[in-house]
Enzyme design. Structure first.
Site, PDB file in Angstrom:
ATOM      1  N   SER A 119     -23.699 -42.312  20.542  1.00  0.00           N
ATOM      2  CA  SER A 119     -22.310 -41.916  20.373  1.00  0.00           C
ATOM      3  C   SER A 119     -22.255 -40.424  20.055  1.00  0.00           C
ATOM      4  CB  SER A 119     -21.640 -42.780  19.290  1.00  0.00           C
ATOM      5  OG  SER A 119     -20.236 -42.622  19.322  1.00  0.00           O
ATOM      6  N   GLU A 220     -22.491 -43.543  28.750  1.00  0.00           N
ATOM      7  CA  GLU A 220     -21.831 -44.682  28.101  1.00  0.00           C
ATOM      8  C   GLU A 220     -20.620 -44.141  27.371  1.00  0.00           C
ATOM      9  OE1 GLU A 220     -21.556 -45.663  24.558  1.00  0.00           O
ATOM     10  OE2 GLU A 220     -22.099 -43.609  24.059  1.00  0.00           O
ATOM     11  N   HIS A 284     -22.120 -48.632  22.923  1.00  0.00           N
ATOM     12  CA  HIS A 284     -21.253 -49.364  21.999  1.00  0.00           C
ATOM     13  C   HIS A 284     -21.133 -50.819  22.443  1.00  0.00           C
ATOM     14  CE1 HIS A 284     -20.132 -45.116  21.511  1.00  0.00           C
ATOM     15  NE2 HIS A 284     -19.703 -45.434  20.306  1.00  0.00           N
TER      16      HIS A 284
END
Length: 316
Positions: A119, A220, A284
């Site tokens: 992230s 992602e 995630h």
């Protein structure tokens, strides 16, 4: 179609493997989070490891886990600490890029060790790749993943990677319960690098932007609707970052319709004639599989296979 880099790629340096009964340090370079220290210690001890919590983990400065000075201090301290064998981030969130121009990359390089997160932590993967040149790991966060009771492959993938159970020639395991999609077939050899798409795009035009030469791009994201994924990919295309890629591995794009996403991926990458494999359980999602950033890999999108082409950790 087989796509090989047009230049020789020097492997990123492997890092020391996580030893049995090793010590894992936890830092919070991004957003704040409430750590249940007793639960975390018990979780690690049950698997034969110790845990060292750096002070900034317990701090909060608005949407940041402590001030920039605090978070930078912990990052440097965790790498410099000779007792810490690997580093995991508490959570993602916000604020990691604020540290990039203040990091002592020579210090990190001298004390290279497994560093894990995803992230917002993508900013550190990109910067370490460019300025320190050792392999890092796009993998679980302590709170959301390891302590979050995610499916077993999250933990087994994490430890297999850091312990050195995957070596050059190993094929990455992907759970059969989560089918992959070949968006564009073909074979590519290159350096796996990337992470959160929004974070990758946010670094463009800075000294810490992704170096895409010879790269197999991992992307992602979460909380980004399809039109924003389109916008981010278009930004990368217009910045000249897609044309130099060797292949694309698409992790979890949470909350986006899979068929619509794959149509967008095909529209974006088909003209480039590079292999694209979608649906990899990384990011995630549950499970969240660990991948080595900066490592040389072979992507066979037709066979839906990813193979490691270098050792990423070295056992003492």
């Amino acid at each position: 179609m087989t796509v090989r880099p047009t230049h020789t790629l020097c492997p990123h340096r492997a890092v020391p493997a996580l030893p049995s009964e090793g010590l894992i340090g936890v830092i919070a370079p991004a957003g704040p989070g409430a750590l249940d220290t007793d639960k975390a210690l018990q979780w690690m001890r049950a698997r034969g490891y110790g845990l060292k919590v750096f002070p900034g983990v317990y701090e909060k400065d608005g949407y940041l886990a402590g001030s920039d000075d605090v978070r930078l201090r912990d990052l440097h301290a965790a790498f410099a600490d000779p007792e810490v064998d690997a580093i995991i981030c508490l959570r993602g969130g916000y604020g990691t890029p604020r540290l990039l121009d203040r990091i002592d990359y020579d210090l990190l390089s001298r004390h290279a060790k497994p560093f894990v997160g995803y992230s917002d932590i993508t900013a550190l993967h990109l910067a370490i790749s460019r300025y320190a040149g050792f392999v890092t790991f796009h993998g679980p966060l302590l709170n959301a993943d390891l302590l979050g009771d995610k499916e077993p492959p999250t933990v087994t993938s994490f430890f297999a990677m850091l312990r050195g159970q995957l070596k050059a020639g190993s094929v990455f395991s992907h759970p059969v319960a989560y089918p992959l999609t070949t968006v564009e077939p073909g074979i590519a050899h290159g350096r796996l690098l990337g992470g959160n798409l929004a974070m990758i795009a946010s670094t463009l035009g800075t000294p810490y932007e992704i170096d895409v030469e010879g790269v197999i791009l991992l992307i992602e994201d979460i909380n980004e609707p399809l039109y924003r994924i389109d916008r981010l990919l278009t930004q990368m295309r217009l910045a000249g970052k897609l044309a130099k890629l060797r292949g694309v591995l698409v992790g979890d794009i949470a909350g986006v319709d899979v068929e619509a996403l794959n149509r967008l991926l095909k529209q974006t990458f088909e003209p480039l004639r590079i292999p694209v494999l979608s649906g990899w359980r990384s990011g995630h999602c549950d499970p969240n599989l660990t991948l080595p950033m900066g490592a040389l890999v072979r992507l066979d999108a037709g066979k839906q296979e990813l193979m490691l082409e270098q050792d990423v950790v070295i056992k003492a």
